[in-house]
Design an enzyme around this catalytic site. Structure first.
Site, PDB file in Angstrom:
ATOM      1  N   ASP A   1       3.240   4.118   0.395  1.00 25.03           N
ATOM      2  CA  ASP A   1       3.732   3.346   1.257  1.00 25.03           C
ATOM      3  C   ASP A   1       3.451   3.871   2.848  1.00 25.03           C
ATOM      4  O   ASP A   1       3.953   5.154   3.027  1.00 25.03           O
ATOM      5  CB  ASP A   1       5.292   3.126   1.164  1.00 25.03           C
ATOM      6  CG  ASP A   1       5.775   2.112   2.513  1.00 25.03           C
ATOM      7  OD1 ASP A   1       5.449   1.008   1.858  1.00 25.03           O
ATOM      8  OD2 ASP A   1       6.337   2.611   3.479  1.00 25.03           O
ATOM      9  N   ARG A   2       2.732   3.352   3.735  1.00 20.84           N
ATOM     10  CA  ARG A   2       2.329   3.830   4.818  1.00 20.84           C
ATOM     11  C   ARG A   2       3.497   4.164   5.830  1.00 20.84           C
ATOM     12  O   ARG A   2       3.658   5.168   6.519  1.00 20.84           O
ATOM     13  CB  ARG A   2       1.211   2.708   5.586  1.00 20.84           C
ATOM     14  CG  ARG A   2      -0.079   2.796   5.020  1.00 20.84           C
ATOM     15  CD  ARG A   2      -0.290   2.289   3.450  1.00 20.84           C
ATOM     16  NE  ARG A   2       0.317   1.045   3.305  1.00 20.84           N
ATOM     17  CZ  ARG A   2       0.668   0.546   1.925  1.00 20.84           C
ATOM     18  NH1 ARG A   2       0.551   1.154   0.991  1.00 20.84           N
ATOM     19  NH2 ARG A   2       0.962  -0.941   2.251  1.00 20.84           N
ATOM     20  N   THR A   3       4.634   3.078   5.838  1.00 16.48           N
ATOM     21  CA  THR A   3       5.446   3.463   6.765  1.00 16.48           C
ATOM     22  C   THR A   3       6.251   4.650   6.433  1.00 16.48           C
ATOM     23  O   THR A   3       6.749   5.604   7.137  1.00 16.48           O
ATOM     24  CB  THR A   3       6.498   2.255   7.034  1.00 16.48           C
ATOM     25  OG1 THR A   3       5.837   1.342   7.571  1.00 16.48           O
ATOM     26  CG2 THR A   3       7.738   2.538   7.574  1.00 16.48           C
TER      27      THR A   3
ATOM     28  N   CYS B   1      -4.396  -3.974   6.241  1.00 18.87           N
ATOM     29  CA  CYS B   1      -3.075  -3.342   6.193  1.00 18.87           C
ATOM     30  C   CYS B   1      -2.923  -2.822   7.530  1.00 18.87           C
ATOM     31  O   CYS B   1      -3.920  -1.899   8.260  1.00 18.87           O
ATOM     32  CB  CYS B   1      -2.754  -2.513   5.179  1.00 18.87           C
ATOM     33  SG  CYS B   1      -1.212  -1.342   5.562  1.00 18.87           S
ATOM     34  N   ASN B   2      -2.350  -3.337   8.412  1.00 23.78           N
ATOM     35  CA  ASN B   2      -2.211  -2.905  10.079  1.00 23.78           C
ATOM     36  C   ASN B   2      -1.981  -1.380   9.786  1.00 23.78           C
ATOM     37  O   ASN B   2      -2.493  -0.383  10.612  1.00 23.78           O
ATOM     38  CB  ASN B   2      -1.115  -3.470  10.820  1.00 23.78           C
ATOM     39  CG  ASN B   2      -1.799  -5.146  11.014  1.00 23.78           C
ATOM     40  OD1 ASN B   2      -2.164  -5.214  12.152  1.00 23.78           O
ATOM     41  ND2 ASN B   2      -1.454  -6.037  10.204  1.00 23.78           N
ATOM     42  N   THR B   3      -0.579  -1.088   9.229  1.00 19.68           N
ATOM     43  CA  THR B   3      -0.046   0.202   9.446  1.00 19.68           C
ATOM     44  C   THR B   3      -1.174   1.329   8.781  1.00 19.68           C
ATOM     45  O   THR B   3      -1.264   2.539   9.353  1.00 19.68           O
ATOM     46  CB  THR B   3       1.218   0.455   8.607  1.00 19.68           C
ATOM     47  OG1 THR B   3       2.053  -0.770   8.737  1.00 19.68           O
ATOM     48  CG2 THR B   3       2.012   1.716   8.897  1.00 19.68           C
ATOM     49  N   ALA B   4      -2.137   0.945   8.007  1.00 24.45           N
ATOM     50  CA  ALA B   4      -2.947   1.983   7.373  1.00 24.45           C
ATOM     51  C   ALA B   4      -4.034   2.091   8.409  1.00 24.45           C
ATOM     52  O   ALA B   4      -4.781   3.128   8.132  1.00 24.45           O
ATOM     53  CB  ALA B   4      -3.703   1.373   6.193  1.00 24.45           C
TER      54      ALA B   4
ATOM     55  N   THR C   1       5.280  -3.405  11.140  1.00 24.71           N
ATOM     56  CA  THR C   1       6.199  -2.444  10.406  1.00 24.71           C
ATOM     57  C   THR C   1       6.725  -1.287  11.578  1.00 24.71           C
ATOM     58  O   THR C   1       6.094  -1.101  12.452  1.00 24.71           O
ATOM     59  CB  THR C   1       5.337  -1.642   9.464  1.00 24.71           C
ATOM     60  OG1 THR C   1       4.373  -0.462  10.052  1.00 24.71           O
ATOM     61  CG2 THR C   1       4.632  -2.298   8.291  1.00 24.71           C
TER      62      THR C   1
ATOM     63  N   LYS D   1       7.128  -7.446  -0.002  1.00 25.91           N
ATOM     64  CA  LYS D   1       6.455  -6.443  -0.770  1.00 25.91           C
ATOM     65  C   LYS D   1       7.111  -6.643  -2.269  1.00 25.91           C
ATOM     66  O   LYS D   1       6.113  -6.513  -3.142  1.00 25.91           O
ATOM     67  CB  LYS D   1       6.603  -5.173  -0.112  1.00 25.91           C
ATOM     68  CG  LYS D   1       5.682  -4.965   1.005  1.00 25.91           C
ATOM     69  CD  LYS D   1       5.693  -3.206   1.287  1.00 25.91           C
ATOM     70  CE  LYS D   1       4.522  -3.112   2.573  1.00 25.91           C
ATOM     71  NZ  LYS D   1       3.331  -3.576   2.333  1.00 25.91           N
TER      72      LYS D   1
ATOM     73  N   CYS E   1       1.696  -7.381  10.852  1.00 22.34           N
ATOM     74  CA  CYS E   1       1.581  -6.841   9.685  1.00 22.34           C
ATOM     75  C   CYS E   1       1.225  -7.800   8.630  1.00 22.34           C
ATOM     76  O   CYS E   1       1.717  -9.055   8.681  1.00 22.34           O
ATOM     77  CB  CYS E   1       3.190  -6.423   9.381  1.00 22.34           C
ATOM     78  SG  CYS E   1       3.588  -6.124   7.768  1.00 22.34           S
TER      79      CYS E   1
END
Lengths: 231, 231
Positions: free
Chosen positions: B47-49, B82-85, B125, B164, B195
């Site tokens: 999980d990125r966050t 995936c934005n956070t990635a 996120t 998710k 996101c």
């Protein structure tokens, strides 16, 4: 845990539906519990029914090349969510060392489980029907088969073309349900949704008898096969 | 024609939604007119966050390894829905010779096109918000930013977790729309759906102002990039 390689894109909306059914068939509480999948979404594979019946371009070279991409990428086993492509099953399996699931055999087994002994009504491409892909498997299982008459089979194939072109889905769904109802009137006790394009528009519960959907059968088989190896 | 490699599975329903938006963005009359896609659907990426904020497992090794699979399989360019990635964008691009699209840069450009000069309200996120992934890009574009207050950001993150886990999607959608409405009250003239899990439940047209959805922006960019090379 084994990684499934999926040869998709036949038709284009089948790939997303395949993923959704695998997700639905997976017990998982969070993102990271779900199965990894390698997907070759290749709509450029020549049309299978045209290849089998209309003198269209041979689909086998593109099928084996597309499976080889998945094998090289690391797939431990292969799933091909296109019923008609299973005409080439033996040649595809002969061309790769990676095991290929047989969607049609699993679907026929499921018919015998869902409605033991019931006659099967088949919704499939004209390529699948005319080459007898399901006929032999059903006969081996001792199950009778009802296929649409010629006019209805033309309606089914026109609906499949509509779904493939992503236009006229509502009319296609209506036609599929009408043809299925006539197969039920003729004596079918279970409807076999034997074309993954039809799986996009027809669901179990839509009909007066149970439906066995080859795409859902394949999804369950993928989840079971991926989990066979506890490593 | 170039082949796009998609690193999906973040979250699990994003992959199918990504395919659907690419199909919707493609001019095509028949199956064979659609773009081929190579997809590594890998929900096992940490999980990125959690990695960025909570001391969770580093996501970078799994991201670069997953991109390498797509490169080996023959992808001509890579998209990561995936934005956070994109926190790891520079490191991912440094690890592969294959060009990687930058979803966030393209999305900020689209905000400036859709509502020139308008302040942007961000749904993303907590990892994306706290590491400032969009802040610098928006400042470079001369665009003001509204992010949810702490309680609302917690609501957004809880909704993302629900999406998710594939449970509670309706409540998640309701919460996202309520938070977006408060961003609009605070002065946002465009909502940036930053996101891709939120993209699964919120659509342009759901809100009182236009939405720019990073997943749709990426789909359009994939179609354009695939067609850049007429070979």
């Amino acid at each position: 845990m084994k990684t499934c390689g999926i040869l998709g894109g036949m038709g284009v909306d089948v790939t997303g539906e395949m993923i959704r059914r695998i997700l639905d068939a997976t017990e998982a509480k969070r993102e990271q519990d779900h199965l990894p999948l390698l997907i070759n979404h290749n709509p450029r594979i020549p049309d299978r029914t045209a290849a089998l019946l209309g003198g269209g371009e041979d689909a086998l070279p593109a099928l084996t090349a597309s499976v080889a991409v998945l094998a090289r990428a690391g797939a431990d086993f292969i799933a091909i969510p296109c019923n008609t492509a299973h005409y080439y099953y033996d040649a595809i399996q002969a061309a790769t060392p990676v095991p290929v699931l047989h969607m049609l055999k699993a679907s026929v087994s499921q018919c015998a489980v869902v409605q033991p002994g019931a006659a099967v009504g088949l919704l499939a491409t004209t390529g699948t029907v005319r080459t007898g892909l399901y006929q032999g498997l059903l006969a081996d299982a001792g199950l009778a088969l009802h296929v649409p008459d010629e006019a209805d089979q033309d309606r089914v194939m026109a609906g499949i073309e509509a779904i493939k072109s992503r236009h006229g889905l509502k009319a296609a769904r209506r036609d599929m349900l009408a043809v299925a109802a006539r197969l039920i009137s003729a004596g079918a006790g279970v409807i076999l949704v034997g074309c993954t394009d039809i799986s996009v528009v027809v669901r179990d519960g839509d009909l007066a008898v149970p439906a066995v959907d080859a795409l859902s059968v394949l999804a369950e088989l993928i989840v079971r096969t991926a989990r066979e190896d506890p490593s």
